[in-house]
Scaffold this active site. Structure first.
Site, short mmCIF file in Angstrom:
data_model
loop_
_atom_site.label_atom_id
_atom_site.label_comp_id
_atom_site.label_asym_id
_atom_site.label_seq_id
_atom_site.Cartn_x
_atom_site.Cartn_y
_atom_site.Cartn_z
N ARG A 154 18.11 -4.89 -6.55
CA ARG A 154 17.21 -4.21 -6.16
C ARG A 154 16.86 -3.05 -6.80
NH1 ARG A 154 17.33 -2.31 0.06
NH2 ARG A 154 18.45 -0.44 -0.70
N ARG A 194 14.83 2.91 -6.60
CA ARG A 194 14.96 4.07 -5.33
C ARG A 194 15.89 5.06 -6.15
NH1 ARG A 194 16.08 1.57 0.49
NH2 ARG A 194 17.72 3.13 0.43
N ARG A 251 27.26 4.48 -0.09
CA ARG A 251 26.39 4.15 1.02
C ARG A 251 27.08 3.18 1.88
NH1 ARG A 251 21.32 2.62 -1.82
NH2 ARG A 251 20.60 1.80 0.14
N LYS A 306 17.88 -5.93 6.40
CA LYS A 306 17.01 -5.47 7.53
C LYS A 306 15.50 -5.32 7.44
CE LYS A 306 19.23 -1.67 7.92
NZ LYS A 306 20.24 -1.67 6.69
N ARG A 344 22.27 5.17 13.22
CA ARG A 344 23.33 4.77 12.45
C ARG A 344 24.61 5.58 12.52
NH1 ARG A 344 19.64 3.86 7.69
NH2 ARG A 344 20.76 3.36 5.80
P1 AMP Z 1 17.74 3.31 4.31
O1 AMP Z 1 16.36 2.98 3.54
O2 AMP Z 1 17.71 2.86 5.58
O3 AMP Z 1 18.56 2.52 3.49
O4 AMP Z 1 17.89 4.68 4.31
C1 AMP Z 1 18.00 5.56 3.12
C2 AMP Z 1 18.59 6.73 3.45
O5 AMP Z 1 17.98 7.53 4.60
C3 AMP Z 1 20.03 6.74 3.93
O6 AMP Z 1 20.91 6.64 2.90
C4 AMP Z 1 20.33 8.06 4.69
O7 AMP Z 1 20.26 9.31 3.74
C5 AMP Z 1 18.88 8.49 5.47
N1 AMP Z 1 18.73 7.77 6.56
C6 AMP Z 1 17.87 6.61 6.94
N2 AMP Z 1 17.98 6.39 8.31
C7 AMP Z 1 18.82 7.25 8.68
C8 AMP Z 1 19.51 7.68 9.77
N3 AMP Z 1 19.32 6.72 11.15
N4 AMP Z 1 20.38 8.50 10.02
C9 AMP Z 1 20.69 9.29 8.90
N5 AMP Z 1 20.31 9.19 7.92
C10 AMP Z 1 19.37 8.21 7.68
#
Ligand code: AMP
Length: 191
Positions: free
Chosen positions: A129, A135, A146, A15, A90
């Protein structure tokens, strides 16, 4: 091109890569809740302190927090021409809140692009990654969690958007340039 888009897909589906490319090509902003939350954690803001433990565990932060972030972000002038939501919504309540917000703004979503990638490929990609981007949630046990969180809480959005006839499936297992070409094809079909 002005388009209001959501990029939907499991962690590691590409994404972020595709959103960044669309931003460069069409000059519409990428809005990534994960990036916004990580920046808040790094800056040690009150929001960052509130969400750090969720991010570290690979859990979703509460819906109300991310919905607020998106509401404020969509009020910024740069999203007038369109936006690419990356990592939001999400959960079904987040998607409902987004629909309500966009209907207030009288700009319904143009499409939801779902990047489909099988679990094995996701695990491979995310462990690679982890080696480069450090991260805190790219550790093996958190990565697996996740993906489970995606399947339980986010995958229902596939049906949610299919029912709205917004869903467009993209094979995310292919190389990034081919995925990009498939996305361009979908965007052309939107007119
Ligand atoms: P990502 O970078 O999109 O993989 O997001 C990393 C982390 O941020 C996720 O594992 C959640 O802890 C939090 N997060 C990001 N976007 C959301 C969302 N829309 N709703 C809830 N938690 C989020």
């Amino acid at each position: 091109m002005a388009a209001d888009l959501v990029l939907l897909g499991p962690p590691g589906s590409g994404k972020g890569t595709q959103a960044a490319r669309l931003t460069a090509k069409y000059r519409i902003p990428q809005i990534a809740t994960g990036d916004i939350l990580r920046a808040a954690v790094d800056a040690g803001t009150p929001l960052g302190q509130q969400v750090k433990a969720y991010l570290d565990r690979g859990e979703l932060v509460p819906d109300s927090l991310v919905v607020d972030i998106i509401r404020h972000r969509l009020a910024e002038p740069d999203s007038k021409q369109g936006f690419i939501l990356d990592g939001f919504p999400r959960t079904v309540p987040q998607a409902q809140a987004l629909d309500a917000l966009l209907s207030e703004l009288q700009r319904p979503l143009d499409a939801v692009l779902y990047l489909q990638v099988d679990r094995r490929s996701l695990l491979d990609r995310l462990s690679h990654r982890a080696a480069v981007d450090q991260r805190s949630d790219d550790r093996p046990e958190i990565i697996a969690h996740r993906i489970d969180v995606f399947l339980e809480q986010t995958a229902p959005l596939i049906d949610y958007y299919r029912q709205q006839s917004k869903l467009r499936l993209i094979d995310g297992t292919r190389p990034p340039e081919e995925v990009a070409a498939a996305i361009d094809e979908v965007l052309r079909s939107l007119g």
